[in-house]
Design an enzyme around this catalytic site. Structure first.
Site, short mmCIF file in Angstrom:
data_model
loop_
_atom_site.label_atom_id
_atom_site.label_comp_id
_atom_site.label_asym_id
_atom_site.label_seq_id
_atom_site.Cartn_x
_atom_site.Cartn_y
_atom_site.Cartn_z
CE LYS A 1 -12.50 -31.70 -17.52
NZ LYS A 1 -12.10 -31.13 -17.62
CE LYS A 2 -17.19 -34.12 -15.85
NZ LYS A 2 -17.74 -34.69 -17.05
CB THR B 1 -14.11 -37.38 -24.91
OG1 THR B 1 -13.74 -37.79 -23.56
CG2 THR B 1 -15.65 -37.47 -25.71
NE ARG C 1 -3.71 -29.48 -15.74
CZ ARG C 1 -3.97 -30.75 -15.08
NH1 ARG C 1 -5.52 -30.54 -15.56
NH2 ARG C 1 -4.01 -31.81 -14.99
CB SER D 1 -8.60 -30.20 -14.28
OG SER D 1 -9.28 -30.60 -15.84
CG ASP E 1 -20.85 -36.75 -16.90
OD1 ASP E 1 -20.60 -37.94 -18.14
OD2 ASP E 1 -20.64 -36.00 -16.90
CE LYS E 2 -15.71 -42.51 -18.23
NZ LYS E 2 -14.98 -42.20 -19.79
CG HIS E 3 -14.45 -36.10 -16.22
ND1 HIS E 3 -15.02 -35.97 -17.21
CD2 HIS E 3 -12.92 -36.53 -16.31
CE1 HIS E 3 -14.01 -34.96 -18.26
NE2 HIS E 3 -12.97 -35.41 -17.08
CB SER E 4 -11.51 -41.60 -17.70
OG SER E 4 -10.47 -41.67 -18.33
N1 URA Z 1 -9.07 -35.22 -17.08
C1 URA Z 1 -9.41 -34.03 -16.72
O1 URA Z 1 -10.64 -33.33 -17.54
N2 URA Z 1 -8.76 -33.06 -16.49
C2 URA Z 1 -7.31 -33.79 -15.65
O2 URA Z 1 -6.46 -32.81 -15.64
C3 URA Z 1 -7.62 -35.16 -16.52
C4 URA Z 1 -8.02 -36.06 -16.74
#
Ligand code: URA
Length: 441
Positions: free
Chosen positions: A190-191, A123, A171, A186, A83-86
């Site tokens: 999730k990942k 997203t 937050r 965070s 996966d990818k996350h920003s």
């Molecule tokens: N993306 C996330 O899932 N969490 C954050 O705190 C910042 C970006």
């Protein structure tokens, strides 16, 4: 029995928290015995006093374990789950393009994404602008869509990383986003819950990033790499520029439209394309260490140019409830804003700097983000045709188009946007920022 207020008090005083205190707090957050007020107080204490890497790893693990942990090896996927996350930006619609493109190259992308956070777009909010698309499908359906389509983009659920779902929403509206340990926990919780075999991270730097300075971005990279390694998740990081919006649109339905236009070859954008390709190369090479960067880039280009990535997106969206002709007729399904007006600069000249955070906040003010946790948003509003750094703007060449619910909101947005654009007689060589500044693995 550890009282939540005692945990908050210890962190407020700067003490490192023990793993069992963090676990107890996260358990309470998940089952509702810790209130939103207590969670926001702890988030603020962490914001000011930080966490060391032991605490951050404990927080990440506790949040990952707040729900089910998926196991793709047990689910016997035919390919690797990557996966990818920003870390968050404005006009950052990479996930909408990259997940189906990587799937078309043989990866499996079980993407658990977030809603808008602070000034950045999310997203999940973007996808919810598609009628019928469910971002909370339940575990079995999620697994089934990943298996059948190669990718599924969903949000944190009551099953998957529920502690992040709660803390994330808190937050968003309590000015506690910009914290390295909270961002690390965070993202990685999730990942980890998604049971990935590898993760590529896009850490943003510049005026639209949560951590604008390169030094802070570097520290975040260190935190993500170290916590990822401690918890057994292979992570690669790319640092990319957010001194201008990545795409030329910002706003939920507008970004989905831009992603569909990109995937169907209707409209490309060189900066967006470069970031998609470089992140995709890292994803493919995480899955196959023998693959060269050029070969990986070629596969991704082919997946996009051939329409295979667009087909994956359409298939995934329809498997999650979207109309089956979304890719052919996106404008029939994505609701436009009531008012669309050009925004002109305060003076004519070349764009030399953009306060990207202010643009993101403008989208929030228009109704595209939240003022209170759980509030509804207006998916149709936002900005399109945003001028880039170096572009010439004047009374005939607007900065962008503002999409608003009424004339008053459009006028207020125009004021904010004009104030966010610095314009000078000559273009500035100093204004150009490298798009990709650092890659680590
Ligand atoms: N993306 C996330 O899932 N969490 C954050 O705190 C910042 C970006």
């Amino acid at each position: 029995m550890i009282l939540p207020q005692e945990i908050i008090r210890r962190k407020r005083g700067g003490a490192p928290l023990r793993a069992e205190e963090i676990e107890a707090f996260v358990r309470g957050l998940t089952n509702g015995s810790v209130s939103d007020a207590q969670a926001s107080a702890l988030a603020m204490a962490i914001f000011f006093n930080g966490m060391d890497r032991d605490e951050c790893a404990a927080l990440t693990l506790a949040m990952a374990r707040s729900g089910t942990l998926l196991d793709w090896r047990a689910a016997k996927l035919p390919g690797p789950a990557i996966d990818k996350h920003s870390t968050g930006g404005v006009g950052d619609l990479v996930s909408l393009i990259l997940a189906p493109a990587a799937a078309a190259c043989g990866l499996y992308v079980p993407m658990i994404a977030g809603r808008g956070l602070g000034h950045t777009g999310g997203t999940i909010d973007k996808l919810e602008s598609i009628p019928g698309y469910t971002t909370q499908p339940g575990k079995e359906r999620f697994i089934d869509v990943v298996r059948r389509c190669g990718c599924a983009i969903i949000g944190q659920t009551a099953d998957l990383a529920p502690a992040d779902r709660k803390l994330y929403a808190i937050r968003d509206v309590t000015a506690t986003v910009e914290s390295i340990p909270l961002i690390t926990a965070s993202i990685l919780s999730k990942k980890l819950a998604a049971g990935l075999e590898g993760l590529v991270l896009d850490v943003k730097t510049g005026s639209g990033a949560f951590l604008p300075s390169p030094d802070d971005a570097r520290e975040l990279v260190g935190s993500l790499l170290e916590v990822g390694a401690r918890l057994g998740l292979p992570v690669r990081v790319l640092v990319t520029d957010m001194n201008e919006p990545l795409a030329s649109s910002a706003g939920n339905a507008l970004e989905v439209m831009a992603a569909i236009d990109f995937l169907t070859g209707t409209r490309t954008d060189p900066r967006l394309q470069e970031v998609v390709l470089q992140l995709g190369v890292e994803m493919l090479r995480l899955a196959d260490k023998t693959l060269g960067a050029d070969e990986a880039a070629r596969s991704l280009q082919k997946a996009i140019a051939s329409g295979a990535a667009a087909e994956r997106f359409g298939k995934m969206a329809s498997a999650l409830g979207a109309p089956s002709d979304l890719m052919e007729r996106p404008r029939a399904h994505l609701t436009p804003a009531a008012v669309i007006r050009p925004v002109y600069p305060r003076r004519r000249g070349h764009v030399v700097a953009i306060d990207v955070r202010a643009l993101g906040l403008c989208v929030v003010h228009l109704g595209g983000g939240r003022r209170a946790a759980g509030a509804a948003i207006d998916p149709s509003v936002g900005l399109s045709m945003l001028a880039r750094i170096g572009a010439f703007v004047d009374e005939n060449a607007p900065i962008c188009m503002a999409h608003a619910c009424d004339e008053a909101a459009a006028a207020a947005a125009a004021e904010m946007i004009a104030g966010a654009y610095r314009v000078a007689d000559e273009p500035s060589a100093l204004a150009a920022h490298p798009l990709i500044t650092r890659i680590t693995s």
